[in-house]
Structures are given as structure tokens and as C-alpha cells.
Motif scaffolding. Structure first.
Motif, short mmCIF file in Angstrom:
data_model
loop_
_atom_site.label_atom_id
_atom_site.label_comp_id
_atom_site.label_asym_id
_atom_site.label_seq_id
_atom_site.Cartn_x
_atom_site.Cartn_y
_atom_site.Cartn_z
N LYS A 40 -20.91 -38.03 -12.30
CA LYS A 40 -20.14 -38.03 -13.67
C LYS A 40 -20.06 -36.81 -14.47
O LYS A 40 -18.96 -36.54 -15.03
CB LYS A 40 -20.67 -39.38 -14.67
N ALA A 58 -23.29 -39.66 -23.12
CA ALA A 58 -24.51 -40.59 -23.71
C ALA A 58 -25.71 -40.09 -23.62
O ALA A 58 -26.46 -40.21 -24.52
CB ALA A 58 -24.10 -41.93 -23.53
N GLY A 59 -26.01 -40.13 -22.32
CA GLY A 59 -27.35 -39.60 -21.94
C GLY A 59 -28.06 -38.33 -22.61
O GLY A 59 -28.98 -38.36 -22.98
N ARG A 63 -30.87 -37.56 -25.27
CA ARG A 63 -31.96 -36.85 -24.99
C ARG A 63 -32.13 -35.63 -26.02
O ARG A 63 -33.20 -35.48 -26.54
CB ARG A 63 -31.90 -36.06 -23.62
N TYR A 80 -37.38 -45.83 -23.15
CA TYR A 80 -36.30 -46.59 -22.43
C TYR A 80 -35.76 -45.40 -21.39
O TYR A 80 -35.65 -46.06 -20.16
CB TYR A 80 -35.10 -46.84 -23.34
N ILE A 81 -35.62 -44.33 -21.40
CA ILE A 81 -34.98 -43.38 -20.49
C ILE A 81 -36.03 -43.39 -19.31
O ILE A 81 -35.36 -43.56 -18.14
CB ILE A 81 -34.79 -42.05 -21.08
N LEU A 85 -34.11 -47.97 -18.67
CA LEU A 85 -33.48 -49.26 -19.48
C LEU A 85 -32.45 -48.66 -20.39
O LEU A 85 -32.19 -47.62 -20.72
CB LEU A 85 -34.36 -49.66 -20.19
N ILE A 86 -31.47 -49.44 -20.93
CA ILE A 86 -30.50 -49.20 -21.73
C ILE A 86 -31.11 -49.38 -23.28
O ILE A 86 -31.47 -50.40 -23.93
CB ILE A 86 -29.21 -50.28 -21.82
N VAL A 87 -30.90 -48.08 -23.92
CA VAL A 87 -31.17 -48.00 -25.36
C VAL A 87 -30.21 -48.87 -25.97
O VAL A 87 -29.25 -49.19 -25.97
CB VAL A 87 -31.03 -46.63 -25.65
N GLY A 118 -21.03 -41.94 -19.21
CA GLY A 118 -22.32 -42.63 -19.14
C GLY A 118 -22.36 -43.51 -19.99
O GLY A 118 -23.34 -44.15 -20.65
N ARG A 121 -22.78 -48.82 -20.78
CA ARG A 121 -23.78 -49.33 -19.83
C ARG A 121 -23.92 -50.74 -20.04
O ARG A 121 -24.62 -51.02 -19.02
CB ARG A 121 -24.93 -48.49 -19.93
N GLN A 125 -22.37 -52.92 -25.62
CA GLN A 125 -21.87 -51.36 -25.99
C GLN A 125 -20.50 -51.25 -25.99
O GLN A 125 -19.79 -50.86 -26.84
CB GLN A 125 -22.38 -50.43 -25.14
N ARG A 162 -35.87 -33.67 -15.88
CA ARG A 162 -35.78 -34.82 -16.46
C ARG A 162 -36.81 -35.93 -16.09
O ARG A 162 -37.32 -35.83 -14.87
CB ARG A 162 -34.44 -35.47 -15.94
N ASP A 164 -36.79 -38.94 -15.51
CA ASP A 164 -36.00 -40.00 -14.89
C ASP A 164 -35.45 -39.62 -13.58
O ASP A 164 -34.94 -40.59 -12.79
CB ASP A 164 -35.37 -40.99 -15.62
O1 C5P Z 1 -26.18 -41.10 -18.08
P1 C5P Z 1 -27.63 -40.69 -17.91
O2 C5P Z 1 -28.18 -40.42 -16.41
O3 C5P Z 1 -27.90 -38.96 -18.51
O4 C5P Z 1 -28.49 -41.43 -18.80
C1 C5P Z 1 -30.16 -41.43 -18.83
C2 C5P Z 1 -30.48 -42.62 -19.64
O5 C5P Z 1 -30.05 -42.80 -20.79
C3 C5P Z 1 -30.06 -44.09 -18.82
O6 C5P Z 1 -30.83 -44.24 -17.59
C4 C5P Z 1 -30.54 -44.85 -19.90
O7 C5P Z 1 -32.06 -45.18 -20.20
C5 C5P Z 1 -30.09 -44.07 -21.18
N1 C5P Z 1 -28.60 -44.43 -21.51
C6 C5P Z 1 -28.50 -45.68 -22.44
N2 C5P Z 1 -27.20 -45.93 -22.56
C7 C5P Z 1 -26.18 -45.22 -22.37
C8 C5P Z 1 -26.40 -43.99 -21.50
C9 C5P Z 1 -27.71 -43.69 -21.10
O8 C5P Z 1 -29.44 -46.39 -22.59
N3 C5P Z 1 -25.12 -45.58 -22.68
#
Ligand code: C5P
Ligand code: MG
Length: 220
Positions: A40, A58-59, A63, A80-81, A85-87, A118, A121, A125, A162, A164
Motif C-alpha cells: 500500500k 493511518a499507521g 506511530r 495495539y500495534i 489490533l485496531i486502535v 491503511g 480497517r 471506522q 517496526r 510488528d
Molecule cells: O498500516 P500499517 O501496517 O502501518 O498499520 C500498523 C498498525 O497500526 C496496524 O496493525 C494496527 O495495529 C494500527 N492501525 C489501526 N487502524 C488503522 C491503521 C493502522 O489500528 N486504520
């Protein structure tokens, strides 16, 4: 300009509104979705260079907020990251809205074209952003097999720093993608807004296809 959010609880970060902040007549929003490692960010960078979009990840915004000294959400975002998980959406949506406002202000205009990478998700949202910030025109979906995405992420993990990009977090992120994020893609598919691109080929090849399909879709 920092898209920092004020010190408040997530739910209070987004007040109820009667109408979206931005009109789709002025602001074109393209959501960019795909599993982790689908490419992406790479494709967005190419679209910025070729078509003058403004790219907001968004990620990346999360960060940045996580690392901002004094952020009330730093630890929450970090946890969450790491777990893929989704913030809570209030945090992410406020960061995006602030970044869109800042980008337009910097250009001294009310009109703009944004790639929102991103995001969304999760269904909540999607609904909240379209209701409170701006309705989306198109959803770019980069489709890629898990095996390919895993290889890319492990490779990136050697240098990304990162928390994650490791085997355990990657597994959790794939799971979140299938269970939580694919329903968003399917929802927009039902609205006829999705451009699906095979993200397996080289970045250059994917970019040619993406650019062509996006231009066609936005002018239709
Ligand atoms: O898009 P990216 O891989 O950088 O996102 C990293 C992390 O940020 C996701 O795994 C998630 O934990 C968080 N995130 C989120 N909501 C979004 C985008 C990213 O919680 N819309
Ligand atoms: Mg990314």
C-alpha cells in the motif's frame, strides 16, 4: 505541522457532527486497503509522484502520535500495534482529520485529493469517517497472497525497526486483516467502489495497473 491530538479520552476526541467536515465536491478521498505487506505505502508513493495525490498513512500517523512526547495515547497505540489490533477509531480518525486540515491549509486551498492508506480497517471506522470527515469516492484494494506478504514483511523487518514486523505480530495482523478488515473491502465492493489490483507483481508493474484503473474510475 504535528497532527497531535488533544489530551482527552478516545471517545471524546470526536464530537458528534451534523455533516462531514469536508465536502466530496472539494475533497477526493481514496481509501487504500490490502493486507499487511501488500504494498500500500509503496504504491501510494508512486501515485503521489505521478498524480499529485496527498498521501496519509493511518499507521504512520499512529506511530507518530505514539512517539509524540506527552501523548495520552502513546502506550495504548504501542500495545495495539504490537498485537496487530485496531486502535480505537476516535484516535485514528482525529489524526486523519487533523492531517487533512493541515495539508489543505499548507497549500492554502480547500480542494484536495487524498490517498488514505491503511484505513478504514474496521467497519466502525468506515462509517464514522464518512459521516464525520468526508465520504470516500473509491477504494483501492491490493490483493496479495499471505505467503508473499509474509516474505515482504520479514524482509522489511530486517531494517524497518517496526515492533510488528516479526513472525508473531505478522500472524496476528493477518488474522485481524481477514476477520476485521476484509468485511470493509466487501462492504465497499457491494457499493461498486472497489478497484481490485493483483499486488503480487513487481512494484513497477502494479503501479502501471493501479494508475490506469484509478484514473478511469475517478473520471467515470
Ligand atoms: O498500516 P500499517 O501496517 O502501518 O498499520 C500498523 C498498525 O497500526 C496496524 O496493525 C494496527 O495495529 C494500527 N492501525 C489501526 N487502524 C488503522 C491503521 C493502522 O489500528 N486504520
Ligand atoms: Mg504502510
Amino acid at each position: 505541522m504535528s497532527p497531535a491530538i488533544e489530551n482527552q479520552a478516545p471517545a471524546a476526541a470526536l464530537p458528534a457532527r451534523d455533516a462531514p467536515v469536508f465536502s466530496p465536491a472539494d475533497v477526493t478521498v481514496v481509501f487504500v486497503l490490502g493486507g499487511p505487506g501488500a504494498g500500500k505505502g509503496t504504491q501510494c508513493a508512486r501515485l503521489v509522484a505521478e498524480q499529485g495525490f496527498h498521501h496519509l498513512s493511518a499507521g504512520d500517523l499512529l506511530r507518530e502520535e505514539q512517539d509524540r512526547p506527552g501523548s495520552q495515547f502513546g502506550q495504548l497505540i504501542k500495545d495495539y500495534i504490537k498485537d496487530g489490533l485496531i486502535v480505537p477509531m476516535e484516535v485514528t480518525i482525529k489524526l486523519l482529520e487533523n492531517a487533512m486540515t493541515a495539508a489543505l491549509k499548507e497549500k492554502g486551498t480547500t480542494k484536495g485529493r487524498f490517498l488514505i492508506d491503511g484505513f478504514p480497517r474496521k467497519m466502525d471506522q468506515a462509517h464514522k469517517f464518512e459521516e464525520a470527515v468526508c465520504p470516500a469516492k473509491v477504494v483501492l484494494f491490493f490483493d496479495c497472497p499471505e505467503k508473499v506478504m509474509e516474505e515482504r514483511l520479514l524482509e522489511r523487518g530486517k531494517t524497518s525497526g517496526r515492533t510488528d514486523d516479526n513472525a508473531e505480530s505478522i500472524r496476528k495482523r493477518f488474522r485481524t486483516f481477514i476477520e476485521t478488515s476484509m468485511p470493509v473491502v466487501n462492504f465497499y465492493e457491494g457499493q461498486g467502489k472497489v478497484i481490485k489490483v493483483d499486488a503480487t507483481p513487481s512494484p513497477a508493474d502494479v503501479s502501471v495497473t493501479t494508475s490506469k484503473l484509478l484514473t478511469e474510475k475517478l473520471s467515470s
